[in-house]
Scaffold this motif. Structure first.
Motif, short mmCIF file in Angstrom:
data_model
loop_
_atom_site.label_atom_id
_atom_site.label_comp_id
_atom_site.label_asym_id
_atom_site.label_seq_id
_atom_site.Cartn_x
_atom_site.Cartn_y
_atom_site.Cartn_z
N THR A 1 -7.78 6.66 5.10
CA THR A 1 -8.52 5.65 5.86
C THR A 1 -7.68 4.40 6.09
O THR A 1 -7.62 3.84 7.20
N VAL A 2 -7.00 3.92 5.03
CA VAL A 2 -6.18 2.71 5.14
C VAL A 2 -5.02 2.93 6.12
O VAL A 2 -4.73 2.06 6.96
N GLU B 1 -6.67 6.63 0.89
CA GLU B 1 -5.36 6.42 1.51
C GLU B 1 -5.38 6.77 2.99
O GLU B 1 -4.84 6.02 3.82
N THR C 1 0.83 -1.20 0.00
CA THR C 1 0.00 0.00 0.00
C THR C 1 0.87 1.26 0.00
O THR C 1 0.54 2.24 -0.68
#
Length: 537
Positions: free
Chosen positions: A490-491, A488, A315
């Motif tokens: 949130t992750v 992004e 990620t």
């Protein structure tokens, strides 16, 4: 290094033993928990000075590796600048924003992807220095090809070769820095690594600015200058010590101890920090791990802890490219054009000033990495990036519809700069550093190679699509980044643990926890050290 919370320590009976291989007693000698606690306490209470002769030698070694980032940063800005040069456009019959432009930018990443099967094995079998040297040789070859390009096919071929070489540098250099950096300032020293991307960017942008006055072949000068950083690596890399963690993984503990003593222990092999690092490395680093099998990537996802690490790696690889920085790096002149700036000289000048500002803010951000933590810096700067795109979109539209309104154009330019400052503050120092930190030694080269594959794929997609997007929808393209940056944010909040305050080996405790994010936000305790030393390989 973060202070240890002694209130959380549980005092086991002193008859319980753990193995502290690598202490002065010799390998595999049982040591009581009390002795382990004493070593941890001693290490924690030492006041480290960054101004000693040993530390300046340490900085010099890291400085050489920093030029790996400088090489990549130079390419990012040199192509953005060339894309605005009339001599370049006329020679290759190019437009500043088109599908052909996007392909020229993206083929660099295709070269990176093609190299990745060879990068991990080179680092694992031959060492981190060999990976850096290989990359430098290939970048030198690619630079000569693009600078001498007679036609577009030759130019694109050179770009492919450049990407192939930079793949080695983008994996080997940050790994070397991460594994060599002194634990007390690891975040700062690793953060400075990618700040050197900005130094390459500064050099490229100002060389391009000067080259516009050199006539029809002026575009070749910046491409020849791409040889400089790669040449420094080519000449200097074999004067560097090898990574102590690579040496440990290849059964050479005494060589690793000597290097740690010179760089972390002020020349003393019995320095408490050296003893602690050796103990943790001896337990955590396997001499029979998957890094000895070039084809074996299974260790990257075999366990739950490994999968949590891999989630962070992949990620970060995508997020660092898709939050908007690729557009500002490669298409800054086009963004300025959308904001109403049409003069070639003014676009190149603003592009060059932008590089200087982002380099300075990246250096400041590198220092803040250890002071405020990785998560806080990433989340706060990403939130500001969202705000910047939210303002750039309407102001760019208004400036395009009202070219005589200088105020709106200036507002757009200001927030384009503020976006770059915000990104450089948090993401520039952290994007390669966080990946290196979350991987363990036995999977670090292969994991970083896999991350580089994801980075190259993400870059190729955004760079190739950005040309047609700017050509067809212009400033509305910024709305895509607003939506993506919210995803992004949130992750990161829910899945990325904090890595500040622990050695690379001590992060094992975080990823093996049921909730790694929650565990990472708890204070480090003596139990962290004991658990690391007592862990199974």
């Amino acid at each position: 290094m973060a202070s240890i919370d002694k209130t959380a320590t549980h005092h086991e009976p002193q008859t319980e033993h753990i193995t502290l291989a690598g202490l002065e007693q010799g390998p595999d000698v049982p040591v009581t928990v009390a002795e382990a606690v004493q070593i941890a306490d001693t290490t924690e209470n030492i006041r480290y000075s960054p101004w000693t002769k040993s530390m300046f030698r340490h900085y010099l070694c890291l400085l050489v590796a920093y030029f790996g980032a400088c090489t990549n940063g130079y390419d990012g800005s040199v192509m953005g600048g060339l894309n605005a040069m009339t001599s370049y456009q006329e020679h290759f019959h190019m437009l500043s924003a088109s599908s052909s432009t996007g392909l020229i930018f993206a083929i660099y990443n295709f070269g990176t992807i093609a190299a990745l099967p060879f990068v991990g094995p080179t680092n694992d079998y031959l060492g981190r220095r060999a990976g850096i040297f290989t990359g430098a040789v290939i970048v030198i070859a690619g630079s000569c090809i693009v600078a001498q390009a007679a036609d577009l096919n030759m130019f694109m071929g050179g770009r492919f070769v450049l990407g192939f070489g930079v793949a080695f540098l983008n994996v080997s250099s940050p790994i070397y820095v991460g594994e060599m950096a002194h634990p007390a300032w690891r975040g700062t020293l690793m953060g400075i690594y990618n700040a050197f991307w900005g130094l390459g960017s500064i050099a490229a942008s100002w060389v391009v600015y000067a080259a516009q006055y050199r006539g029809k072949d002026g575009w070749r000068l910046p491409l020849y200058c791409q040889l400089i950083a790669a040449g420094i690596l080519f000449v200097c890399v074999w004067f560097l010590p090898e990574s102590p963690r690579w040496l440990m993984a290849h059964g050479r503990p005494q060589a690793a101890r000597e290097i740690l003593a010179r760089h972390h222990g002020e020349g003393d092999e019995n320095h408490p920090l050296v003893k602690l690092e050796m103990a943790e490395m001896e337990i955590q680093i396997s001499t029979e791990g998957s890094d000895k099998r070039w084809w074996d990537y299974r260790e990257l996802w075999r366990t739950r802890a490994a999968r949590r690490r891999l989630l962070c790696v992949l990620t970060m690889a995508f997020f660092a490219q898709w939050c908007g920085n690729s557009v500002t790096s490669y298409y800054m002149p086009v963004m300025l054009e959308n904001a109403g700036i049409t003069s070639e000289q003014k676009k190149l000048m603003l592009n060059a000033i932008y590089a200087v500002i982002t380099f300075i803010t990246a250096l400041i951000g590198a220092r803040l990495v250890d002071l405020v933590g990785r998560r806080v810096l990433l989340l706060s700067t990403l939130g500001f990036c969202i705000l910047c795109f939210g303002i750039i979109t309407p102001t760019s539209k208004y400036a395009d519809k009202n070219p005589n309104n200088s105020t709106t154009a200036n507002v757009s330019i200001a927030f384009i700069y503020l976006f770059g400052i915000s990104y450089s503050f948090g993401w520039t120092p952290l994007s390669p550093m966080y990946i290196v930190e979350v991987l363990d030694t036995n999977t670090r080269a292969k994991g970083k190679s896999l991350a580089q594959l994801a980075t190259a794929a993400a870059s190729a997609i955004i760079q190739y699509s950005s040309g047609p997007a700017f050509e067809n929808i212009k400033y509305y393209f910024y709305l895509v980044f607003i939506a993506w940056d919210i995803i992004e944010f949130t992750v990161i909040y829910f899945f990325w643990p904090e890595t500040r305050g622990r050695t690379l080996e001590e992060l094992q405790e975080v990823f093996e926890a049921k909730d790694p994010v929650k565990k990472s936000l708890e204070p480090k305790t003596i139990q962290t050290v004991i658990a690391t030393i007592n862990a199974e390989k």
